[in-house]
Design an enzyme around this catalytic site. Sequence first.
Site, PDB file in Angstrom:
ATOM      1  N   ASP A   1      -5.330   7.578  -2.368  1.00  0.00           N
ATOM      2  CA  ASP A   1      -4.898   8.617  -3.302  1.00  0.00           C
ATOM      3  C   ASP A   1      -4.259   9.755  -2.509  1.00  0.00           C
ATOM      4  OD1 ASP A   1      -4.731  10.749  -5.156  1.00  0.00           O
ATOM      5  OD2 ASP A   1      -6.446   9.971  -6.283  1.00  0.00           O
TER       6      ASP A   1
ATOM      7  N   THR B   1      -1.646  -5.614  -0.014  1.00  0.00           N
ATOM      8  CA  THR B   1      -2.554  -5.177  -1.066  1.00  0.00           C
ATOM      9  C   THR B   1      -1.856  -5.346  -2.413  1.00  0.00           C
ATOM     10  OG1 THR B   1      -1.828  -2.879  -1.282  1.00  0.00           O
ATOM     11  CG2 THR B   1      -3.322  -3.383   0.544  1.00  0.00           C
ATOM     12  N   GLU B   2      -2.612  -5.156  -3.497  1.00  0.00           N
ATOM     13  CA  GLU B   2      -2.008  -5.214  -4.833  1.00  0.00           C
ATOM     14  C   GLU B   2      -0.928  -4.147  -4.983  1.00  0.00           C
ATOM     15  OE1 GLU B   2      -6.367  -6.508  -5.348  1.00  0.00           O
ATOM     16  OE2 GLU B   2      -5.294  -4.952  -4.253  1.00  0.00           O
ATOM     17  N   TYR B   3      -1.239  -2.937  -4.512  1.00  0.00           N
ATOM     18  CA  TYR B   3      -0.269  -1.848  -4.611  1.00  0.00           C
ATOM     19  C   TYR B   3       0.966  -2.129  -3.766  1.00  0.00           C
ATOM     20  CZ  TYR B   3      -3.311   1.392  -7.155  1.00  0.00           C
ATOM     21  OH  TYR B   3      -4.085   2.005  -8.112  1.00  0.00           O
ATOM     22  N   GLU B   4       0.758  -2.687  -2.610  1.00  0.00           N
ATOM     23  CA  GLU B   4       1.871  -2.990  -1.710  1.00  0.00           C
ATOM     24  C   GLU B   4       2.865  -3.934  -2.378  1.00  0.00           C
ATOM     25  OE1 GLU B   4       2.452  -4.481   2.929  1.00  0.00           O
ATOM     26  OE2 GLU B   4       0.455  -4.164   2.080  1.00  0.00           O
TER      27      GLU B   4
ATOM     28  N   ASP C   1       2.782   4.068   0.430  1.00  0.00           N
ATOM     29  CA  ASP C   1       4.148   4.137  -0.091  1.00  0.00           C
ATOM     30  C   ASP C   1       4.584   5.589  -0.237  1.00  0.00           C
ATOM     31  OD1 ASP C   1       2.189   4.432  -2.290  1.00  0.00           O
ATOM     32  OD2 ASP C   1       4.008   4.794  -3.453  1.00  0.00           O
TER      33      ASP C   1
ATOM     34  N   GLU D   1     -12.626  -1.330   5.401  1.00  0.00           N
ATOM     35  CA  GLU D   1     -11.549  -0.762   4.591  1.00  0.00           C
ATOM     36  C   GLU D   1     -12.161   0.268   3.653  1.00  0.00           C
ATOM     37  OE1 GLU D   1      -7.917  -1.938   1.526  1.00  0.00           O
ATOM     38  OE2 GLU D   1      -9.642  -3.291   1.712  1.00  0.00           O
TER      39      GLU D   1
END
Length: 219
Positions: free
Chosen positions: A122, A199-202, A158, A46
């Site tokens: 990013d 993931t955390e962002y997900e 996203d 990853e």
Amino acid sequence: MHLRAKPWATDWLAAHSDIVITQGRATEQIGQWQKLFAKAQPIHVEIGSGKGQFILGMALAHPEINYIGMEIQETAVAIAARKSFDQVGELPNLRYIYGNGNGVETYFEKAEVEKIYLNFSDPWPKTRHESRRLTYKTFLQSYEAVLPEHGEVEFKTDNRHLFEYSIVSFMNYGMRWATTDFTLDLHADAEKVIGNVETEYEQKFMAKGQPIYKIKAHF
């Protein structure tokens, strides 16, 4: 997102150099990564592993695969590695690289990596920063250099603009994918979400009702 420095990070990483490999050491490890794991198994990487929720989840769910999380931020990679170490100790199939994802061919030899994950990278929205996007053509060249023939890149985001840009970049590079490996709303598809590790962002974006875009593309 840049994380605030943690005063313990540098010392913790130095004390756990068997788990977290610095960029300099990583370049010396080319062709020999299997020696850092308990046994030789397919290696998945990853790039931009952040605070490590995804790569830890994958390593726990798939003990038959060796995982490497690559992260350029010292604080992020320290948080990720310490979190996994505190929760489950030293996993035999999980290691980290504290280094830049630009030029992965300096870390791995051809076909040493079976699969690459790009999660919520990013977007670098400004045109002058296009070459910094992890799906830009020079990055794709690097990925192809370490993957086997028809190796896979799995990409989640996203950001609709970045996703559309990446689709075009993949196509222009000659990459292909099955219609079943493409979705504009991952969590609205009961079949595609099976086995998905968030993931955390997900989780953050899901809570806001934002769709998650995903594709698995092959060279």
